[in-house]
Design a protein around this motif. Structure first.
Motif, PDB file in Angstrom:
ATOM      1  N   VAL A 202      32.975  12.754  38.310  1.00 23.38           N
ATOM      2  CA  VAL A 202      34.305  13.258  38.649  1.00 23.38           C
ATOM      3  C   VAL A 202      35.416  12.602  37.837  1.00 23.38           C
ATOM      4  N   ALA A 203      35.078  11.628  36.978  1.00 23.12           N
ATOM      5  CA  ALA A 203      36.087  10.969  36.153  1.00 23.12           C
ATOM      6  C   ALA A 203      35.438  10.424  34.899  1.00 23.12           C
ATOM      7  N   GLY A 204      36.211  10.322  33.840  1.00 20.76           N
ATOM      8  CA  GLY A 204      35.715   9.740  32.600  1.00 20.76           C
ATOM      9  C   GLY A 204      35.421  10.799  31.545  1.00 20.76           C
ATOM     10  N   LYS A 205      34.843  10.358  30.429  1.00 23.98           N
ATOM     11  CA  LYS A 205      34.615  11.267  29.299  1.00 23.98           C
ATOM     12  C   LYS A 205      33.563  12.321  29.579  1.00 23.98           C
ATOM     13  N   ASP A 206      32.681  12.086  30.539  1.00 23.10           N
ATOM     14  CA  ASP A 206      31.627  13.042  30.884  1.00 23.10           C
ATOM     15  C   ASP A 206      31.944  13.806  32.168  1.00 23.10           C
ATOM     16  N   LYS A 207      33.210  13.924  32.512  1.00 27.27           N
ATOM     17  CA  LYS A 207      33.641  14.587  33.741  1.00 27.27           C
ATOM     18  C   LYS A 207      33.060  16.004  33.818  1.00 27.27           C
ATOM     19  N   GLY A 208      32.498  16.333  34.991  1.00 28.86           N
ATOM     20  CA  GLY A 208      31.957  17.665  35.208  1.00 28.86           C
ATOM     21  C   GLY A 208      30.455  17.760  35.050  1.00 28.86           C
ATOM     22  N   LEU A 209      29.825  16.763  34.412  1.00 31.40           N
ATOM     23  CA  LEU A 209      28.379  16.807  34.228  1.00 31.40           C
ATOM     24  C   LEU A 209      27.653  16.479  35.526  1.00 31.40           C
ATOM     25  N   VAL A 210      26.521  17.132  35.740  1.00 32.51           N
ATOM     26  CA  VAL A 210      25.696  16.895  36.927  1.00 32.51           C
ATOM     27  C   VAL A 210      24.363  16.339  36.465  1.00 32.51           C
ATOM     28  N   GLY A 211      23.875  15.313  37.157  1.00 30.65           N
ATOM     29  CA  GLY A 211      22.591  14.721  36.802  1.00 30.65           C
ATOM     30  C   GLY A 211      22.024  13.914  37.942  1.00 30.65           C
ATOM     31  N   GLU A 212      20.813  13.420  37.736  1.00 31.65           N
ATOM     32  CA  GLU A 212      20.120  12.628  38.753  1.00 31.65           C
ATOM     33  C   GLU A 212      20.296  11.147  38.438  1.00 31.65           C
ATOM     34  N   ILE A 213      20.462  10.339  39.480  1.00 31.41           N
ATOM     35  CA  ILE A 213      20.611   8.901  39.290  1.00 31.41           C
ATOM     36  C   ILE A 213      19.244   8.311  38.969  1.00 31.41           C
ATOM     37  N   ILE A 214      19.171   7.571  37.849  1.00 28.92           N
ATOM     38  CA  ILE A 214      17.897   6.981  37.462  1.00 28.92           C
ATOM     39  C   ILE A 214      17.861   5.466  37.681  1.00 28.92           C
ATOM     40  N   ALA A 215      19.020   4.850  37.897  1.00 29.14           N
ATOM     41  CA  ALA A 215      19.071   3.413  38.191  1.00 29.14           C
ATOM     42  C   ALA A 215      20.360   3.102  38.934  1.00 29.14           C
ATOM     43  N   VAL A 216      20.280   2.112  39.849  1.00 28.00           N
ATOM     44  CA  VAL A 216      21.430   1.698  40.644  1.00 28.00           C
ATOM     45  C   VAL A 216      21.589   0.186  40.510  1.00 28.00           C
ATOM     46  N   TYR A 217      22.824  -0.271  40.271  1.00 27.26           N
ATOM     47  CA  TYR A 217      23.131  -1.692  40.144  1.00 27.26           C
ATOM     48  C   TYR A 217      24.207  -2.053  41.172  1.00 27.26           C
ATOM     49  N   PRO A 218      23.806  -2.303  42.441  1.00 29.98           N
ATOM     50  CA  PRO A 218      24.810  -2.541  43.483  1.00 29.98           C
ATOM     51  C   PRO A 218      25.663  -3.782  43.251  1.00 29.98           C
ATOM     52  N   GLU A 219      25.117  -4.810  42.604  1.00 33.40           N
ATOM     53  CA  GLU A 219      25.891  -6.028  42.376  1.00 33.40           C
ATOM     54  C   GLU A 219      27.041  -5.793  41.404  1.00 33.40           C
ATOM     55  N   ALA A 220      26.906  -4.787  40.524  1.00 37.40           N
ATOM     56  CA  ALA A 220      27.954  -4.469  39.559  1.00 37.40           C
ATOM     57  C   ALA A 220      28.700  -3.184  39.923  1.00 37.40           C
ATOM     58  N   ASN A 221      28.333  -2.533  41.033  1.00 39.93           N
ATOM     59  CA  ASN A 221      28.923  -1.258  41.468  1.00 39.93           C
ATOM     60  C   ASN A 221      28.756  -0.178  40.405  1.00 39.93           C
ATOM     61  N   LYS A 222      27.595  -0.135  39.762  1.00 45.88           N
ATOM     62  CA  LYS A 222      27.358   0.832  38.692  1.00 45.88           C
ATOM     63  C   LYS A 222      26.084   1.620  38.941  1.00 45.88           C
ATOM     64  N   VAL A 223      26.031   2.813  38.346  1.00 41.42           N
ATOM     65  CA  VAL A 223      24.842   3.657  38.406  1.00 41.42           C
ATOM     66  C   VAL A 223      24.584   4.232  37.014  1.00 41.42           C
ATOM     67  N   THR A 224      23.320   4.538  36.739  1.00 33.47           N
ATOM     68  CA  THR A 224      22.954   5.205  35.501  1.00 33.47           C
ATOM     69  C   THR A 224      22.522   6.617  35.850  1.00 33.47           C
ATOM     70  N   VAL A 225      23.183   7.610  35.253  1.00 33.45           N
ATOM     71  CA  VAL A 225      22.921   9.014  35.539  1.00 33.45           C
ATOM     72  C   VAL A 225      22.263   9.649  34.317  1.00 33.45           C
ATOM     73  N   GLN A 226      21.216  10.438  34.567  1.00 37.67           N
ATOM     74  CA  GLN A 226      20.477  11.071  33.485  1.00 37.67           C
ATOM     75  C   GLN A 226      21.369  12.026  32.687  1.00 37.67           C
ATOM     76  N   GLY A 227      21.441  11.814  31.373  1.00 34.61           N
ATOM     77  CA  GLY A 227      22.212  12.678  30.486  1.00 34.61           C
ATOM     78  C   GLY A 227      23.703  12.409  30.454  1.00 34.61           C
ATOM     79  N   VAL A 228      24.160  11.349  31.125  1.00 39.29           N
ATOM     80  CA  VAL A 228      25.584  11.026  31.194  1.00 39.29           C
ATOM     81  C   VAL A 228      25.829   9.680  30.521  1.00 39.29           C
ATOM     82  N   ASN A 229      26.946   9.563  29.796  1.00 45.64           N
ATOM     83  CA  ASN A 229      27.330   8.332  29.103  1.00 45.64           C
ATOM     84  C   ASN A 229      26.244   7.881  28.127  1.00 45.64           C
ATOM     85  N   VAL A 230      25.801   8.816  27.304  1.00 49.38           N
ATOM     86  CA  VAL A 230      24.745   8.527  26.331  1.00 49.38           C
ATOM     87  C   VAL A 230      25.346   7.749  25.168  1.00 49.38           C
ATOM     88  N   VAL A 231      24.743   6.595  24.874  1.00 49.96           N
ATOM     89  CA  VAL A 231      25.204   5.731  23.788  1.00 49.96           C
ATOM     90  C   VAL A 231      24.069   5.558  22.776  1.00 49.96           C
TER      91      VAL A 231
END
Length: 123
Positions: free
Chosen positions: A15-44
């Motif tokens: 819902v925010a950022g350069k990949d706004k609007g993309l839909v994907g499945e969460i492949i990893a969760v990092y609760p200590e950093a409040n971050k998630v990795t979403v398939q096909g999003v934020n590809v570097v």
């Protein structure tokens, strides 16, 4: 320990950022950093050097694309409503369940479940 509103395997929409609007499945969760990795999003792209493992095998080098984590506040859960995917917030509800002891006796207990706010259904 921090807990996030989404879990591994959830279908989410950015819902925010350069990949706004993309839909994907969460492949990893990092609760200590409040971050998630979403398939096909934020590809570097990473430049990886060719290396050898201790067993003597070569690990291929080159430019490798992979997903990088994004902040959990930038994603919202997606649920199906009448065959259509809509984003929703998540609530929690305590439901009564019956548990069984090792000796076979049963007793009432409570369990917390995630609820989709738009539909009221358990996730």
């Amino acid at each position: 320990m921090n807990s996030l509103h989404v879990k591994k395997g959830d279908r989410v929409k950015v819902v925010a950022g350069k990949d706004k609007g993309l839909v994907g499945e969460i492949i990893a969760v990092y609760p200590e950093a409040n971050k998630v990795t979403v398939q096909g999003v934020n590809v570097v792209k990473r430049h990886v050097r060719e290396t050898a493992t201790p067993q003597g095998k070569k690990v291929e080098g080159g430019i490798i694309s992979s997903e990088a984590p994004i902040h959990a506040s930038n994603v919202q859960l997606v649920v199906k409503v009448d065959g259509e995917e809509v984003v929703t917030r998540i609530g929690h509800e305590r439901r009564e369940v019956t548990k069984r002891r090792p000796d076979g006796t049963e007793y009432p207990a409570f369990r917390s479940v995630r609820i989709a706010k738009k539909t009221g259904e358990e996730i």
